[in-house]
Design an enzyme around this catalytic site. Structure first.
Site, PDB file in Angstrom:
ATOM      1  N   GLU A 169      -8.013  74.809 -58.102  1.00 39.91           N
ATOM      2  CA  GLU A 169      -7.082  75.184 -59.166  1.00 39.91           C
ATOM      3  C   GLU A 169      -5.633  74.959 -58.755  1.00 39.91           C
ATOM      4  O   GLU A 169      -4.849  74.385 -59.501  1.00 39.91           O
ATOM      5  CB  GLU A 169      -7.290  76.653 -59.532  1.00 39.91           C
ATOM      6  CG  GLU A 169      -6.381  77.184 -60.623  1.00 39.91           C
ATOM      7  CD  GLU A 169      -6.709  76.632 -61.995  1.00 39.91           C
ATOM      8  OE1 GLU A 169      -5.892  76.854 -62.914  1.00 39.91           O
ATOM      9  OE2 GLU A 169      -7.758  75.988 -62.172  1.00 39.91           O
ATOM     10  N   GLY A 199       0.449  70.383 -46.714  1.00 45.17           N
ATOM     11  CA  GLY A 199      -0.353  70.175 -47.908  1.00 45.17           C
ATOM     12  C   GLY A 199      -1.621  69.395 -47.588  1.00 45.17           C
ATOM     13  O   GLY A 199      -2.709  69.730 -48.057  1.00 45.17           O
ATOM     14  N   TYR A 213      -4.199  61.210 -53.193  1.00 41.75           N
ATOM     15  CA  TYR A 213      -5.580  61.659 -53.328  1.00 41.75           C
ATOM     16  C   TYR A 213      -6.553  60.490 -53.213  1.00 41.75           C
ATOM     17  O   TYR A 213      -7.642  60.622 -52.628  1.00 41.75           O
ATOM     18  CB  TYR A 213      -5.794  62.360 -54.673  1.00 41.75           C
ATOM     19  CG  TYR A 213      -4.939  63.591 -54.886  1.00 41.75           C
ATOM     20  CD1 TYR A 213      -4.567  64.412 -53.818  1.00 41.75           C
ATOM     21  CD2 TYR A 213      -4.493  63.942 -56.164  1.00 41.75           C
ATOM     22  CE1 TYR A 213      -3.776  65.536 -54.013  1.00 41.75           C
ATOM     23  CE2 TYR A 213      -3.716  65.065 -56.365  1.00 41.75           C
ATOM     24  CZ  TYR A 213      -3.359  65.858 -55.292  1.00 41.75           C
ATOM     25  OH  TYR A 213      -2.583  66.963 -55.502  1.00 41.75           O
TER      26      TYR A 213
END
Length: 199
Positions: free
Chosen positions: A123, A137, A171
């Site tokens: 989420e 991160g 990603y």
């Protein structure tokens, strides 16, 4: 340097044992060991009830980062504590600490796919602005994916704002792929089991 290259994971047996109870731990229960520790002292660990005020601060900062206001977040620390650490947890999460301060989080929940079985939806993935550029991160994301793999998830999925092309391209370097929907502002990101195994 990739911070994960110097962050050994704890053994699967420890992860499984921690995963069985970590979301129902009280503040008086000893915490499981960290999942990752970098050479400069950043620590990734499972979230605990007492982290909820810091998690809420990060959620509000994330709201501002995405163009909303902090007031758009109606969640309270008390509700987070109940939803994440009560009798029926609705989410789980990892946090990253620097010098004892929670500066980032990865929060998600389990979902189910009739095609592959257990999966996880990520989420929120966020690092406070003052601590970006240090690989935290990436550290959080890899730790989250690895945790999900160890507890039996066949895939991990998440969304990114369509304008955040830099994140989307990052990603993809991890093996995730886009799933675009006509007219959608959000880009659905899915990492299948093969990509999860490669992390």
């Amino acid at each position: 340097t990739n911070p994960m290259s110097r962050c050994p994971l704890i053994p699967v047996s420890l992860l499984a044992a921690a995963g069985a109870v970590l979301w129902r731990r009280s503040t008086s229960t000893p915490a499981p060991p960290p999942l990752s520790v970098t050479d400069d002292g950043a620590v990734v660990r499972v979230a605990r009830r007492q982290d909820c005020p810091a998690l809420l601060d990060l959620i509000r900062e994330l709201a501002v980062h995405t163009g909303a206001t902090a007031d758009a977040v109606s969640m309270t620390a008390e509700q987070l504590a109940e939803d994440g650490f009560g009798d029926r947890p609705q989410f789980f999460g990892l946090v990253v600490e620097v010098e004892g301060k929670v500066v980032g989080c990865a929060v998600g929940y389990f979902v189910y796919s009739t095609w592959v079985g257990r999966a996880s939806h990520l989420e929120d993935l966020f690092v406070s602005a003052a601590y970006r550029g240090r690989g935290l991160g990436t550290l959080l994301l890899r730790s989250y994916i690895r945790y999900c793999r160890e507890v039996g998830c066949q895939r991990v999925e998440w969304q990114a704002m369509e304008w955040n092309s830099k994140a989307i391209e990052f990603y993809k370097t991890l093996g995730a792929v886009e799933r675009l929907e006509d007219g959608a502002r959000m880009v659905n990101i899915i990492m299948d089991r093969a990509a999860v195994e490669a992390i």
